[in-house]
Design a protein around this motif. Structure first.
Motif, PDB file in Angstrom:
ATOM      1  N   ILE A 190       1.111  -1.260   0.003  1.00  9.65           N
ATOM      2  CA  ILE A 190      -0.140   0.063   0.217  1.00  9.65           C
ATOM      3  C   ILE A 190       0.689   1.680  -0.058  1.00  9.65           C
ATOM      4  O   ILE A 190       0.804   2.099  -1.038  1.00  9.65           O
ATOM      5  CB  ILE A 190      -1.128  -0.238   0.898  1.00  9.65           C
ATOM      6  N   TYR A 191       1.619   1.390   0.950  1.00  7.69           N
ATOM      7  CA  TYR A 191       2.374   2.446   0.869  1.00  7.69           C
ATOM      8  C   TYR A 191       3.340   2.516  -0.495  1.00  7.69           C
ATOM      9  O   TYR A 191       3.120   3.333  -1.104  1.00  7.69           O
ATOM     10  CB  TYR A 191       3.911   2.309   1.962  1.00  7.69           C
ATOM     11  N   ASP A 192       4.067   1.820  -1.160  1.00  6.24           N
ATOM     12  CA  ASP A 192       4.477   1.786  -2.184  1.00  6.24           C
ATOM     13  C   ASP A 192       3.684   1.554  -3.596  1.00  6.24           C
ATOM     14  O   ASP A 192       3.971   3.068  -4.504  1.00  6.24           O
ATOM     15  CB  ASP A 192       5.457   0.796  -2.789  1.00  6.24           C
ATOM     16  N   ASN A 193       2.532   1.652  -3.414  1.00  8.70           N
ATOM     17  CA  ASN A 193       1.131   1.900  -4.332  1.00  8.70           C
ATOM     18  C   ASN A 193       0.924   3.947  -3.662  1.00  8.70           C
ATOM     19  O   ASN A 193       0.846   4.284  -5.168  1.00  8.70           O
ATOM     20  CB  ASN A 193      -0.375   1.806  -4.339  1.00  8.70           C
ATOM     21  N   VAL A 194       1.186   4.189  -2.956  1.00  4.64           N
ATOM     22  CA  VAL A 194       0.625   5.976  -2.490  1.00  4.64           C
ATOM     23  C   VAL A 194       2.167   6.790  -3.129  1.00  4.64           C
ATOM     24  O   VAL A 194       1.655   7.474  -3.744  1.00  4.64           O
ATOM     25  CB  VAL A 194      -0.001   6.029  -1.317  1.00  4.64           C
ATOM     26  N   ALA A 195       3.044   6.213  -3.097  1.00  2.25           N
ATOM     27  CA  ALA A 195       4.601   7.248  -2.596  1.00  2.25           C
ATOM     28  C   ALA A 195       4.936   6.531  -4.101  1.00  2.25           C
ATOM     29  O   ALA A 195       5.655   7.849  -4.295  1.00  2.25           O
ATOM     30  CB  ALA A 195       5.384   6.187  -2.308  1.00  2.25           C
ATOM     31  N   TYR A 196       4.131   5.975  -4.874  1.00  2.00           N
ATOM     32  CA  TYR A 196       4.359   5.974  -6.337  1.00  2.00           C
ATOM     33  C   TYR A 196       4.515   6.731  -7.346  1.00  2.00           C
ATOM     34  O   TYR A 196       5.488   7.412  -8.231  1.00  2.00           O
ATOM     35  CB  TYR A 196       3.824   4.599  -7.150  1.00  2.00           C
ATOM     36  N   GLY A 197       3.755   7.582  -7.217  1.00  2.00           N
ATOM     37  CA  GLY A 197       2.927   9.032  -8.037  1.00  2.00           C
ATOM     38  C   GLY A 197       4.214  10.097  -7.587  1.00  2.00           C
ATOM     39  O   GLY A 197       5.351  10.318  -8.268  1.00  2.00           O
ATOM     40  N   PRO A 198       4.268  10.087  -6.455  1.00  2.00           N
ATOM     41  CA  PRO A 198       5.612  11.238  -5.843  1.00  2.00           C
ATOM     42  C   PRO A 198       6.176  10.774  -6.579  1.00  2.00           C
ATOM     43  O   PRO A 198       7.912  11.623  -6.676  1.00  2.00           O
ATOM     44  CB  PRO A 198       5.854  11.594  -4.189  1.00  2.00           C
ATOM     45  N   LYS A 199       7.159   9.159  -6.201  1.00  2.00           N
ATOM     46  CA  LYS A 199       9.075   9.194  -6.177  1.00  2.00           C
ATOM     47  C   LYS A 199       8.785   8.928  -7.976  1.00  2.00           C
ATOM     48  O   LYS A 199      10.144   9.357  -8.325  1.00  2.00           O
ATOM     49  CB  LYS A 199       8.960   7.335  -6.214  1.00  2.00           C
ATOM     50  N   CYS A 200       7.990   9.306  -8.928  1.00  2.00           N
ATOM     51  CA  CYS A 200       7.989   9.320 -10.275  1.00  2.00           C
ATOM     52  C   CYS A 200       8.302  10.858 -10.621  1.00  2.00           C
ATOM     53  O   CYS A 200       8.918  10.986 -10.949  1.00  2.00           O
ATOM     54  CB  CYS A 200       6.745   8.588 -10.660  1.00  2.00           C
ATOM     55  N   GLN A 201       7.944  11.887  -9.382  1.00  2.00           N
ATOM     56  CA  GLN A 201       7.857  13.234 -10.056  1.00  2.00           C
ATOM     57  C   GLN A 201       9.308  13.181  -9.175  1.00  2.00           C
ATOM     58  O   GLN A 201       9.580  14.468  -8.890  1.00  2.00           O
ATOM     59  CB  GLN A 201       7.340  13.985  -9.714  1.00  2.00           C
ATOM     60  N   GLY A 202       9.553  12.667  -8.586  1.00  2.00           N
ATOM     61  CA  GLY A 202      11.607  13.399  -8.076  1.00  2.00           C
ATOM     62  C   GLY A 202      11.689  12.814  -7.202  1.00  2.00           C
ATOM     63  O   GLY A 202      12.430  13.748  -6.205  1.00  2.00           O
ATOM     64  N   ILE A 203      10.566  12.439  -6.246  1.00  2.00           N
ATOM     65  CA  ILE A 203      10.833  13.128  -4.931  1.00  2.00           C
ATOM     66  C   ILE A 203      11.239  11.616  -3.987  1.00  2.00           C
ATOM     67  O   ILE A 203      10.794  10.386  -4.514  1.00  2.00           O
ATOM     68  CB  ILE A 203       9.398  13.106  -3.894  1.00  2.00           C
ATOM     69  N   LYS A 204      12.178  11.735  -3.484  1.00  2.00           N
ATOM     70  CA  LYS A 204      13.048  10.221  -2.977  1.00  2.00           C
ATOM     71  C   LYS A 204      13.307  10.306  -1.373  1.00  2.00           C
ATOM     72  O   LYS A 204      13.082   9.383  -0.527  1.00  2.00           O
ATOM     73  CB  LYS A 204      14.325  10.537  -3.455  1.00  2.00           C
ATOM     74  N   ASP A 205      13.087  11.624  -0.838  1.00  2.00           N
ATOM     75  CA  ASP A 205      13.286  11.869   1.146  1.00  2.00           C
ATOM     76  C   ASP A 205      12.114  10.868   1.493  1.00  2.00           C
ATOM     77  O   ASP A 205      11.326  11.483   1.463  1.00  2.00           O
ATOM     78  CB  ASP A 205      13.283  13.736   0.769  1.00  2.00           C
ATOM     79  N   LYS A 206      12.831  10.290   2.956  1.00  2.00           N
ATOM     80  CA  LYS A 206      12.024   9.172   2.786  1.00  2.00           C
ATOM     81  C   LYS A 206      10.772   9.623   3.606  1.00  2.00           C
ATOM     82  O   LYS A 206       9.200   9.737   4.048  1.00  2.00           O
ATOM     83  CB  LYS A 206      12.519   8.291   3.907  1.00  2.00           C
ATOM     84  N   ALA A 207      10.793  10.963   4.727  1.00  2.00           N
ATOM     85  CA  ALA A 207      10.465  12.069   5.081  1.00  2.00           C
ATOM     86  C   ALA A 207       8.799  12.235   4.890  1.00  2.00           C
ATOM     87  O   ALA A 207       8.023  12.298   5.391  1.00  2.00           O
ATOM     88  CB  ALA A 207      10.940  12.853   5.718  1.00  2.00           C
ATOM     89  N   ILE A 208       9.599  12.680   3.132  1.00  2.00           N
ATOM     90  CA  ILE A 208       8.756  13.358   3.233  1.00  2.00           C
ATOM     91  C   ILE A 208       8.393  12.257   2.177  1.00  2.00           C
ATOM     92  O   ILE A 208       6.136  12.666   2.597  1.00  2.00           O
ATOM     93  CB  ILE A 208       9.019  14.094   2.066  1.00  2.00           C
ATOM     94  N   LEU A 209       8.037  11.389   1.788  1.00  2.00           N
ATOM     95  CA  LEU A 209       7.624  10.594   1.311  1.00  2.00           C
ATOM     96  C   LEU A 209       6.544  10.161   2.293  1.00  2.00           C
ATOM     97  O   LEU A 209       4.820   9.667   2.514  1.00  2.00           O
ATOM     98  CB  LEU A 209       8.299   9.016   0.757  1.00  2.00           C
ATOM     99  N   ASP A 210       6.230   9.785   3.848  1.00  2.00           N
ATOM    100  CA  ASP A 210       6.043   9.298   4.841  1.00  2.00           C
ATOM    101  C   ASP A 210       4.832  10.775   5.236  1.00  2.00           C
ATOM    102  O   ASP A 210       3.567   9.885   5.297  1.00  2.00           O
ATOM    103  CB  ASP A 210       7.043   8.851   6.257  1.00  2.00           C
ATOM    104  N   GLU A 211       5.237  11.710   4.934  1.00  2.00           N
ATOM    105  CA  GLU A 211       4.191  12.167   5.113  1.00  2.00           C
ATOM    106  C   GLU A 211       3.356  12.542   4.196  1.00  2.00           C
ATOM    107  O   GLU A 211       1.823  12.702   4.209  1.00  2.00           O
ATOM    108  CB  GLU A 211       4.707  13.924   5.466  1.00  2.00           C
ATOM    109  N   ILE A 212       3.915  12.460   3.038  1.00  2.00           N
ATOM    110  CA  ILE A 212       2.897  12.284   1.830  1.00  2.00           C
ATOM    111  C   ILE A 212       2.223  11.036   1.783  1.00  2.00           C
ATOM    112  O   ILE A 212       0.580  11.028   1.532  1.00  2.00           O
ATOM    113  CB  ILE A 212       3.137  12.089   0.177  1.00  2.00           C
ATOM    114  N   VAL A 213       2.549   9.728   2.094  1.00  2.00           N
ATOM    115  CA  VAL A 213       1.331   8.838   2.528  1.00  2.00           C
ATOM    116  C   VAL A 213       0.257   8.607   3.493  1.00  2.00           C
ATOM    117  O   VAL A 213      -0.607   8.351   2.772  1.00  2.00           O
ATOM    118  CB  VAL A 213       2.440   7.576   1.882  1.00  2.00           C
ATOM    119  N   GLU A 214       1.388   9.068   4.406  1.00  2.00           N
ATOM    120  CA  GLU A 214       0.336   9.051   5.913  1.00  2.00           C
ATOM    121  C   GLU A 214      -0.846  10.511   5.924  1.00  2.00           C
ATOM    122  O   GLU A 214      -2.313   9.943   5.295  1.00  2.00           O
ATOM    123  CB  GLU A 214       0.853   9.437   7.081  1.00  2.00           C
TER     124      GLU A 214
END
Length: 166
Positions: free
Chosen positions: A128-152
């Motif tokens: 689930i985490y990887d599905n939600v984070a997929y779009g932001p990762k494709c847009q170049g977001i790599k920072d785990k803290a930012i991804l965690d915040e986006i997913v949450e």
């Protein structure tokens, strides 16, 4: 031999009738185009000889009865068909004249260019985490803290966080 043709050959699928409808190619078409697209699940031939054009910057709806191949066709356009182990395809799918199934094409980059909206959720075969984070990762977001915040934030907004937070 491409993987998709090799998969079909392994399944003994008859491709003798895969002649695509011809379009006028005097000028390069801008948009998404299918030429003689076929899709299989194992030996089940789900789509046969589909040739369509979708001009760039347009929105298209596919309407038809249940089981007629709409979702299968959409998965072909977004390179999601290849996630299904028994799936194979033939024909061409071109984005602005380039074959999206060419070995040099990155499926993630194709999905950035070809947007899809499904009637039912269609998650990738990952967490689930990887599905939600997929779009932001494709847009170049790599920072785990930012991804965690986006997913949450997304899971809270969808009222799913309490169910899946562990």
């Amino acid at each position: 031999m491409s993987q998709r043709i090799e998969n079909m050959t392994k399944q003994n699928v008859d491709t003798s009738t895969t002649t695509p409808q011809q379009f006028d190619s005097a000028t390069e078409f801008k948009g998404l185009e299918t030429r003689g697209a076929h899709a299989w699940f194992g030996t089940h031939h789900a789509l046969a000889d589909v040739s369509l054009r979708f001009p760039e910057r347009t929105v298209t709806g596919l309407i038809g009865p249940s089981g007629c191949g709409k979702s299968t066709f959409i998965r072909l356009l977004n390179r999601m068909h290849e996630f299904i182990p028994s799936a194979a395809m033939a024909g061409e799918i071109l984005l602005n004249g380039s074959d999206i199934y060419a070995p040099s094409e990155d499926p993630a980059l194709i999905r950035l260019k070809v947007g899809m909206v499904f009637q039912k959720p269609n998650p990738f075969p990952m967490s689930i985490y990887d599905n939600v984070a997929y779009g932001p990762k494709c847009q170049g977001i790599k920072d785990k803290a930012i991804l965690d915040e986006i997913v949450e934030s997304a899971l809270i907004a969808a009222a799913l966080y309490d169910e899946v937070k562990d």
